[in-house]
Design an enzyme around this catalytic site. Structure first.
Site, short mmCIF file in Angstrom:
data_model
loop_
_atom_site.label_atom_id
_atom_site.label_comp_id
_atom_site.label_asym_id
_atom_site.label_seq_id
_atom_site.Cartn_x
_atom_site.Cartn_y
_atom_site.Cartn_z
N TRP A 148 0.87 -1.19 0.00
CA TRP A 148 0.00 0.00 0.00
C TRP A 148 0.90 1.23 0.00
O TRP A 148 1.57 1.52 0.98
CB TRP A 148 -0.89 -0.05 1.24
CG TRP A 148 -1.78 1.15 1.50
CD1 TRP A 148 -1.91 2.28 0.75
CD2 TRP A 148 -2.65 1.31 2.62
NE1 TRP A 148 -2.82 3.13 1.33
CE2 TRP A 148 -3.30 2.56 2.48
CE3 TRP A 148 -2.97 0.51 3.72
CZ2 TRP A 148 -4.22 3.04 3.42
CZ3 TRP A 148 -3.89 0.98 4.65
CH2 TRP A 148 -4.51 2.24 4.49
N GLU A 149 0.91 1.94 -1.15
CA GLU A 149 1.77 3.12 -1.27
C GLU A 149 0.89 4.35 -1.45
O GLU A 149 0.46 4.64 -2.55
CB GLU A 149 2.72 2.96 -2.45
CG GLU A 149 3.66 1.78 -2.27
CD GLU A 149 4.75 1.73 -3.34
OE1 GLU A 149 5.06 2.75 -3.97
OE2 GLU A 149 5.30 0.64 -3.53
N PHE A 150 0.66 5.06 -0.39
CA PHE A 150 1.03 4.82 1.00
C PHE A 150 -0.16 5.20 1.85
O PHE A 150 -1.00 6.00 1.40
CB PHE A 150 2.22 5.72 1.39
CG PHE A 150 3.53 5.28 0.79
CD1 PHE A 150 4.27 4.26 1.37
CD2 PHE A 150 4.01 5.89 -0.36
CE1 PHE A 150 5.48 3.86 0.82
CE2 PHE A 150 5.22 5.48 -0.92
CZ PHE A 150 5.96 4.46 -0.32
#
Ligand SMILES: *[C@@H]1O[C@H](CO)[C@@H](O)[C@H](O)[C@H]1NC(C)=O
Ligand SMILES: *[C@@H]1O[C@H](CO)[C@@H](O)[C@H](O)[C@H]1NC(C)=O
Ligand SMILES: *[C@@H]1O[C@H](CO)[C@@H](O)[C@H](O)[C@H]1NC(C)=O
Ligand SMILES: *[C@@H]1O[C@H](CO)[C@@H](O)[C@H](O)[C@H]1NC(C)=O
Length: 380
Positions: A148-150
């Protein structure tokens, strides 16, 4: 009984009780995977086929990436995934030496808001978790990875902690019910424990939840500078006396946060960052630039950088204090790692007691030079 004896027995009791709570909270032996980690991501559809990955240099290979569907939060397995995942699993799972396969969810170009929504309610998290386990088992993966960015704010970080907890409970339960090895649970994270340079606000990862519920977290120790800035800079300097943008700072902040080094697997890039110089005669670190190098998206694979150097008779400079290379020819300037700088980084991480390293991405190497070098520098 003397006071000191009372103190002694009280202490003993507390220690024994803490063992019991510990074993109740962690029914599975931990850590599940006790060896060093030498990992690499394989972007699905990469021209390097999974069956040609030399598993002598790796313990884990990630399939990158799949994403959740925006309404159900179930993983989307596209028709190309249906083609590539079986190739990936069949090409890797029965190899000698063996390598474990992990399904990675998200990635740099995925939608951060979608992950935020997924993590925001217990119902959404359950649907997501359920789907990840179901897909992993259907295709034969050994683990799951969240990229997961971000997370954008402290609320996202708090929800991330809940996600890790519930996900861990679910994989433990699933393993027990079906009497099979538990799925690994890992996450790719920012290079430092607190995200400061991107997005609206400072926010810190949930160190306790990472420690308690993940097999490891993977700080992405790269992308420190790029063509989004109009000055040249290092993709992944080990040291930077002038700023906190370095692998030394990032890994130090993770350890200081309370995540044990034995739960950290740090990232190494098999690509460099490429700029177009404003003036070809001004070509140091921090030289003025005007965006990405011609003919590139601002990056170039290690393999192609070596080709570039040869073809253009480029000037290669090793910066001892940053532990990084740069190369220039004409208006093109690139920072990258070669075997000696990467070796220093690997040795540095090992000296901190880290669990291992990963590469983004396996297809960037040149005849396994960097993979082999990293593996032998790390040892066992
Ligand atoms: C990202 O996801 C959110 C939530 O589903 C959606 O509203 C938004 O349109 C998406 N953004 C893009 C660029 O797809
Ligand atoms: C979990 O997934 C299975 C298989 O897809 C499905 O049958 C079940 O209803 C799901 N459970 C929840 C709580 O979503
Ligand atoms: C580096 O990080 C430390 C610790 O978070 C902070 O005190 C310091 O101000 C930072 N330095 C710079 C130059 O940002
Ligand atoms: C970088 O330089 C280009 C070309 O001179 C310019 O258009 C752009 O606005 C600059 N970007 C930044 C972030 O300064």
């Amino acid at each position: 009984m003397t006071t000191s004896m009372v103190t002694f027995f009280t202490t003993l009791l507390v220690i024994l009780m803490s063992f019991q709570t510990e074993s109740l909270q962690h029914p599975m032996p931990s850590p599940y995977y006790s060896g060093s980690v030498k990992a690499g991501y394989w972007p699905s559809g990469n021209s390097l086929s999974p069956s040609s990955i030399d598993t002598r240099y790796f313990t884990h290979i990630y399939y990158a990436f799949v994403e959740p569907e925006p309404n159900t939060f179930n993983l989307i397995i596209t028709s190309s995934d249906q083609n590539y995942i079986p190739q990936f699993i069949n090409g890797l799972s029965s190899r000698n030496p063996p390598v474990k396969t992990i399904l990675s969810i998200g990635g740099g170009s995925s939608n951060a808001t979608l992950f935020s929504l997924m993590a925001s309610t217990v119902k959404n998290r359950a649907a997501f978790i359920n789907s990840t386990i179901q897909v992993a088992r259907q295709y034969g993966f050994d683990g799951l990875d969240l990229d997961w960015e971000f997370p954008q704010n402290e609320q996202d970080m708090a929800n991330l902690a809940l996600l890790f907890k519930e996900w861990h409970q679910a994989v433990v339960l699933e393993a027990k019910v079906h009497r099979r090895p538990r799925l690994l649970l890992t996450a790719a994270v920012y290079y430092a424990h607190t995200i400061v340079l991107i997005g609206p606000s400072r926010r810190s990862y949930p160190a306790q939840a990472i420690k308690d519920y993940l097999d490891w977290a993977s700080p992405m120790c790269f992308d420190y500078h790029g063509a989004w800035s109009n000055f040249t800079g290092y993709n992944n300097a080990l040291f930077d006396p002038k700023s906190n943008i370095s692998t030394q700072f990032g890994l130090g902040s993770w350890i200081q946060s309370g995540v044990p080094p034995s739960k950290l697997v740090f990232g190494l890039p098999l690509y460099g960052r490429a700029w177009k110089l404003q003036d070809p005669k001004v070509h140091g670190d921090g030289a003025p630039a005007v965006g990405a190098a011609d003919g590139t998206d601002g990056t170039m694979n290690y393999n192609d950088i070596l080709e570039f150097n040869k073809k253009n008779k480029a000037t290669v400079v090793f910066d001892r204090s940053a532990v990084s290379y740069y190369t220039y020819a004409g208006t093109t300037w690139m920072s990258y790692d070669d075997a000696p700088s990467m070796t220093r980084k690997v040795q540095y991480a090992k000296s901190l007691g880290l669990k291992g390293y990963f590469f983004w991405q396996v297809g960037g190497d040149r005849s396994w030079t960097m993979s082999r070098q990293a593996s032998s520098s790390w040892g066992h």
